[in-house]
Design a protein around this motif. Structure first.
Motif, PDB file in Angstrom:
ATOM      1  N   HIS A 222       0.853  -1.184   0.000  1.00 48.75           N
ATOM      2  CA  HIS A 222       0.000   0.000   0.000  1.00 48.75           C
ATOM      3  C   HIS A 222       0.894   1.241   0.000  1.00 48.75           C
ATOM      4  O   HIS A 222       1.854   1.319   0.783  1.00 48.75           O
ATOM      5  N   PRO A 223       0.622   2.220  -0.863  1.00 48.30           N
ATOM      6  CA  PRO A 223       1.513   3.390  -0.955  1.00 48.30           C
ATOM      7  C   PRO A 223       1.496   4.281   0.278  1.00 48.30           C
ATOM      8  O   PRO A 223       2.397   5.105   0.457  1.00 48.30           O
ATOM      9  N   ASP A 224       0.495   4.099   1.146  1.00 49.22           N
ATOM     10  CA  ASP A 224       0.369   5.000   2.289  1.00 49.22           C
ATOM     11  C   ASP A 224       0.332   4.253   3.616  1.00 49.22           C
ATOM     12  O   ASP A 224      -0.142   4.775   4.614  1.00 49.22           O
ATOM     13  N   SER A 225       0.811   2.999   3.618  1.00 46.05           N
ATOM     14  CA  SER A 225       0.810   2.232   4.864  1.00 46.05           C
ATOM     15  C   SER A 225       1.827   1.101   4.786  1.00 46.05           C
ATOM     16  O   SER A 225       1.880   0.368   3.795  1.00 46.05           O
ATOM     17  N   ASP A 226       2.611   0.950   5.840  1.00 45.47           N
ATOM     18  CA  ASP A 226       3.586  -0.138   5.899  1.00 45.47           C
ATOM     19  C   ASP A 226       2.944  -1.467   6.273  1.00 45.47           C
ATOM     20  O   ASP A 226       3.549  -2.523   6.094  1.00 45.47           O
ATOM     21  N   LYS A 227       1.717  -1.421   6.800  1.00 42.74           N
ATOM     22  CA  LYS A 227       1.084  -2.640   7.306  1.00 42.74           C
ATOM     23  C   LYS A 227      -0.021  -3.177   6.397  1.00 42.74           C
ATOM     24  O   LYS A 227      -0.585  -4.236   6.674  1.00 42.74           O
ATOM     25  N   LEU A 228      -0.333  -2.463   5.326  1.00 41.47           N
ATOM     26  CA  LEU A 228      -1.416  -2.884   4.441  1.00 41.47           C
ATOM     27  C   LEU A 228      -0.874  -3.329   3.084  1.00 41.47           C
ATOM     28  O   LEU A 228       0.122  -2.792   2.594  1.00 41.47           O
ATOM     29  N   SER A 229      -1.553  -4.309   2.501  1.00 35.31           N
ATOM     30  CA  SER A 229      -1.224  -4.776   1.153  1.00 35.31           C
ATOM     31  C   SER A 229      -2.458  -4.656   0.271  1.00 35.31           C
ATOM     32  O   SER A 229      -3.590  -4.849   0.731  1.00 35.31           O
ATOM     33  N   ILE A 230      -2.235  -4.340  -0.993  1.00 33.22           N
ATOM     34  CA  ILE A 230      -3.329  -4.289  -1.966  1.00 33.22           C
ATOM     35  C   ILE A 230      -3.274  -5.581  -2.771  1.00 33.22           C
ATOM     36  O   ILE A 230      -2.284  -5.866  -3.448  1.00 33.22           O
TER      37      ILE A 230
END
Length: 208
Positions: free
Chosen positions: A107-115
């Motif tokens: 995710h471009p705006d989170s280190d803990k999220l994946s798209i």
């Protein structure tokens, strides 16, 4: 009919789901025995308040299986209260689907999220996932939009840090599975799990 019961989380309310919800406005009709939920003049379900005083409930979470004895309890309660029974669709049992993670990107705006792009066989959903064990190529369980989780949570389209997410990749705990399937993170299925198949049907045949 699908039933959701969590005494602590839902305050002794039994959710009875007869068919998939749409985006239409939900109308409610309050009766002594239950609150009737309707969309487009059709019954989509019931909320039975103080359920433990009206029914013999022996489960917690999501009950998907056909349980004739419990179905009879519900039918008797509703019929005695002069509440109509709906035309029940089997489609709702297919809201928890086996999917294949075709792509995973940060995710471009989170280190803990994946798209993630998840293939459900003929349908690819973009889902933002926070599990640290999510990887491309995995077989996973997807709760589609409109699904009702065992906690009573309704899955709806969402925007997570400006990225659209259309469903949820589930953990064993979120699916109310036994402790042996409740490892940290999402539930990763065997590589042979058939994409596009209803999860609970597969689980009953192959994983128990």
């Amino acid at each position: 009919m699908i039933y959701v019961y969590n005494n602590e989380g839902l305050h002794d309310t039994l959710l009875c789901i007869a068919t998939k919800r749409t985006d239409a406005v939900i109308e409610t009709i309050e009766k002594d025995a239950a609150v009737v939920l309707m969309q487009n003049q059709e019954i989509i379900g019931y909320n039975i308040l103080n359920a433990s005083t009206k029914l013999d409930i022996k489960f917690t979470g999501l009950l998907l299986e056909d349980e004739p004895a419990f179905n009879k309890q519900i039918a008797l309660l509703l019929t005695n209260a002069d509440i109509a029974l709906p035309n029940i669709e089997a489609e709702i049992k297919q809201q928890f689907i086996i999917g294949s993670v075709e792509q995973k990107q940060k995710h471009p705006d989170s280190d803990k999220l994946s798209i993630c792009q998840v293939d459900l066989k003929g349908e690819v959903l973009q889902i933002v996932c926070g599990a640290q064990n999510i990887e491309q190529g995995q077989k996973v369980v997807v709760a589609k939009i409109g699904s009702m989780m065992p906690t009573g949570l309704l899955i709806e389209p969402s925007i997570l840090r400006k990225v659209a997410s259309n469903g949820m990749i589930c953990s064993g705990k979120e699916l109310n599975l036994a402790a042996e399937f409740n490892n940290k993170g999402i539930l990763v299925l065997p590589s042979t799990a058939p994409v596009g198949t209803g999860f609970y049907e597969y689980f009953k045949k192959e994983m128990i």
